[in-house]
Design a protein around this motif. Structure first.
Motif, PDB file in Angstrom:
ATOM      1  N   ALA A 135      18.308  -0.816   0.775  1.00 13.41           N
ATOM      2  CA  ALA A 135      18.062  -0.030  -0.441  1.00 13.41           C
ATOM      3  C   ALA A 135      18.387  -0.853  -1.679  1.00 13.41           C
ATOM      4  O   ALA A 135      17.638  -0.833  -2.672  1.00 13.41           O
ATOM      5  CB  ALA A 135      18.882   1.252  -0.412  1.00 13.41           C
ATOM      6  N   ALA A 136      19.492  -1.597  -1.630  1.00 13.96           N
ATOM      7  CA  ALA A 136      19.861  -2.451  -2.768  1.00 13.96           C
ATOM      8  C   ALA A 136      18.831  -3.562  -2.954  1.00 13.96           C
ATOM      9  O   ALA A 136      18.456  -3.886  -4.090  1.00 13.96           O
ATOM     10  CB  ALA A 136      21.251  -3.038  -2.548  1.00 13.96           C
ATOM     11  N   LEU A 137      18.360  -4.111  -1.860  1.00 14.60           N
ATOM     12  CA  LEU A 137      17.361  -5.167  -1.928  1.00 14.60           C
ATOM     13  C   LEU A 137      16.060  -4.648  -2.544  1.00 14.60           C
ATOM     14  O   LEU A 137      15.439  -5.328  -3.356  1.00 14.60           O
ATOM     15  CB  LEU A 137      17.101  -5.719  -0.521  1.00 14.60           C
ATOM     16  N   ALA A 138      15.662  -3.440  -2.187  1.00 17.03           N
ATOM     17  CA  ALA A 138      14.437  -2.850  -2.737  1.00 17.03           C
ATOM     18  C   ALA A 138      14.508  -2.727  -4.254  1.00 17.03           C
ATOM     19  O   ALA A 138      13.490  -2.857  -4.937  1.00 17.03           O
ATOM     20  CB  ALA A 138      14.176  -1.489  -2.097  1.00 17.03           C
ATOM     21  N   LEU A 139      15.708  -2.512  -4.768  1.00 20.02           N
ATOM     22  CA  LEU A 139      15.875  -2.371  -6.220  1.00 20.02           C
ATOM     23  C   LEU A 139      15.739  -3.700  -6.961  1.00 20.02           C
ATOM     24  O   LEU A 139      15.559  -3.713  -8.173  1.00 20.02           O
ATOM     25  CB  LEU A 139      17.229  -1.741  -6.533  1.00 20.02           C
ATOM     26  N   THR A 140      15.819  -4.810  -6.242  1.00 19.11           N
ATOM     27  CA  THR A 140      15.738  -6.128  -6.891  1.00 19.11           C
ATOM     28  C   THR A 140      14.329  -6.711  -6.896  1.00 19.11           C
ATOM     29  O   THR A 140      14.128  -7.804  -7.395  1.00 19.11           O
ATOM     30  CB  THR A 140      16.674  -7.136  -6.195  1.00 19.11           C
ATOM     31  N   ALA A 141      13.370  -5.993  -6.330  1.00 15.24           N
ATOM     32  CA  ALA A 141      12.001  -6.511  -6.222  1.00 15.24           C
ATOM     33  C   ALA A 141      11.392  -6.760  -7.601  1.00 15.24           C
ATOM     34  O   ALA A 141      11.602  -5.986  -8.533  1.00 15.24           O
ATOM     35  CB  ALA A 141      11.130  -5.536  -5.447  1.00 15.24           C
ATOM     36  N   PRO A 142      10.638  -7.843  -7.723  1.00 17.39           N
ATOM     37  CA  PRO A 142       9.961  -8.121  -8.993  1.00 17.39           C
ATOM     38  C   PRO A 142       8.776  -7.174  -9.198  1.00 17.39           C
ATOM     39  O   PRO A 142       8.386  -6.445  -8.281  1.00 17.39           O
ATOM     40  CB  PRO A 142       9.486  -9.562  -8.824  1.00 17.39           C
ATOM     41  N   VAL A 143       8.204  -7.227 -10.356  1.00 15.42           N
ATOM     42  CA  VAL A 143       7.031  -6.414 -10.658  1.00 15.42           C
ATOM     43  C   VAL A 143       5.888  -6.880  -9.763  1.00 15.42           C
ATOM     44  O   VAL A 143       5.586  -8.071  -9.691  1.00 15.42           O
ATOM     45  CB  VAL A 143       6.634  -6.571 -12.146  1.00 15.42           C
ATOM     46  N   MET A 144       5.312  -5.929  -9.042  1.00 17.00           N
ATOM     47  CA  MET A 144       4.162  -6.218  -8.187  1.00 17.00           C
ATOM     48  C   MET A 144       3.400  -4.920  -7.958  1.00 17.00           C
ATOM     49  O   MET A 144       3.961  -3.834  -8.104  1.00 17.00           O
ATOM     50  CB  MET A 144       4.590  -6.835  -6.854  1.00 17.00           C
ATOM     51  N   THR A 163       0.855  -1.183   0.000  1.00 19.68           N
ATOM     52  CA  THR A 163       0.000   0.000   0.000  1.00 19.68           C
ATOM     53  C   THR A 163       0.898   1.243   0.000  1.00 19.68           C
ATOM     54  O   THR A 163       2.096   1.140   0.292  1.00 19.68           O
ATOM     55  CB  THR A 163      -0.899   0.028   1.253  1.00 19.68           C
ATOM     56  N   PRO A 164       0.355   2.402  -0.289  1.00 17.93           N
ATOM     57  CA  PRO A 164       1.153   3.639  -0.219  1.00 17.93           C
ATOM     58  C   PRO A 164       1.744   3.882   1.175  1.00 17.93           C
ATOM     59  O   PRO A 164       2.762   4.549   1.310  1.00 17.93           O
ATOM     60  CB  PRO A 164       0.152   4.734  -0.584  1.00 17.93           C
ATOM     61  N   GLN A 165       1.140   3.302   2.196  1.00 14.40           N
ATOM     62  CA  GLN A 165       1.657   3.439   3.564  1.00 14.40           C
ATOM     63  C   GLN A 165       2.737   2.401   3.865  1.00 14.40           C
ATOM     64  O   GLN A 165       3.267   2.357   4.965  1.00 14.40           O
ATOM     65  CB  GLN A 165       0.522   3.294   4.589  1.00 14.40           C
ATOM     66  N   GLY A 166       3.047   1.528   2.897  1.00 13.22           N
ATOM     67  CA  GLY A 166       4.092   0.525   3.079  1.00 13.22           C
ATOM     68  C   GLY A 166       3.634  -0.758   3.738  1.00 13.22           C
ATOM     69  O   GLY A 166       4.451  -1.546   4.201  1.00 13.22           O
ATOM     70  N   ARG A 167       2.344  -0.995   3.773  1.00 20.19           N
ATOM     71  CA  ARG A 167       1.829  -2.245   4.343  1.00 20.19           C
ATOM     72  C   ARG A 167       1.818  -3.328   3.282  1.00 20.19           C
ATOM     73  O   ARG A 167       1.397  -3.087   2.144  1.00 20.19           O
ATOM     74  CB  ARG A 167       0.406  -2.031   4.876  1.00 20.19           C
ATOM     75  N   LEU A 168       2.280  -4.510   3.645  1.00 12.38           N
ATOM     76  CA  LEU A 168       2.283  -5.655   2.741  1.00 12.38           C
ATOM     77  C   LEU A 168       1.001  -6.444   2.958  1.00 12.38           C
ATOM     78  O   LEU A 168       0.705  -6.873   4.073  1.00 12.38           O
ATOM     79  CB  LEU A 168       3.504  -6.542   3.008  1.00 12.38           C
ATOM     80  N   TYR A 217       6.342   1.829  -3.866  1.00 11.61           N
ATOM     81  CA  TYR A 217       6.378   2.244  -2.459  1.00 11.61           C
ATOM     82  C   TYR A 217       7.444   1.493  -1.655  1.00 11.61           C
ATOM     83  O   TYR A 217       7.618   1.749  -0.470  1.00 11.61           O
ATOM     84  CB  TYR A 217       5.016   2.020  -1.795  1.00 11.61           C
ATOM     85  N   LEU A 218       8.158   0.572  -2.314  1.00 13.05           N
ATOM     86  CA  LEU A 218       9.146  -0.246  -1.621  1.00 13.05           C
ATOM     87  C   LEU A 218      10.442   0.541  -1.428  1.00 13.05           C
ATOM     88  O   LEU A 218      11.106   0.906  -2.389  1.00 13.05           O
ATOM     89  CB  LEU A 218       9.421  -1.537  -2.405  1.00 13.05           C
TER      90      LEU A 218
END
Length: 168
Positions: A99-108, A16-21, A113-114
């Motif tokens: 921060a590096a991990l956030a850049l590796t996230a798949p399309v979702m 979510t925009p608030q960062g909730r998964l 917001y990650l």
């Protein structure tokens, strides 16, 4: 009439925009084995921390769609760090690592917001859920993990394989 459950379900994870998964059950996500979908769905009903704990400790070795695999890998980092620690408190990875991990996230949905802060917050939720579940189980870490998935059977054990060389 016999009710036959589908072999696969369509679930996803979204931020979510608030960062909730959140678990997304809109039916537009990737296919997930029905039994895995049920386990993951029940866990996420208890919040993101409980859902991540299920992914990182309970779904190890399971075939999962890319989004679920990425979040499982994130949670496995916590479980592995916990297994290496003498205490039950595991510090979050550094800002640079997050921060590096956030850049590796798949399309979702919600990937924009990650951030490192969102990952740090989810790490804390995972830690709280893990701590509460371990306390409630009233057992040691190895037994608790093995109860979630037999793949954790050898936590903390070291094996040496020796081979004899006849020429030596």
């Amino acid at each position: 009439m016999i009710d036959i459950a589908p072999a696969v379900c369509r679930l996803g994870l979204r931020l979510t925009p608030q960062g909730r998964l959140l678990l997304d059950s809109s039916g537009e996500g990737p296919e997930l084995d029905a039994r895995a979908a049920e386990r993951v769905g029940e866990a996420f009903a208890g919040g993101a921390g409980a859902g991540l704990m299920r992914l990182g400790a309970g779904e190890v070795g399971q075939a999962l769609p890319p989004v679920f695999r990425w979040w499982r890998d994130f949670a496995v980092r916590y479980v592995e760090a916990l297994c290496l620690q003498a205490s039950d408190e595991v510090a979050a990875p550094s800002d640079t690592d997050l921060a590096a991990l956030a850049l590796t996230a798949p399309v979702m949905t919600g990937a924009e917001y990650l951030t490192a802060d969102v990952l740090r917050s989810l790490w804390a939720e995972l830690a709280a859920a893990f701590s509460a579940a371990l306390r409630a189980a009233r057992t040691d870490l190895q037994s608790f993990l093995k109860g979630l998935n037999p793949a954790w059977n050898l936590v903390g054990r070291v094996h040496f394989n020796l081979a004899e060389n006849r020429r030596d």
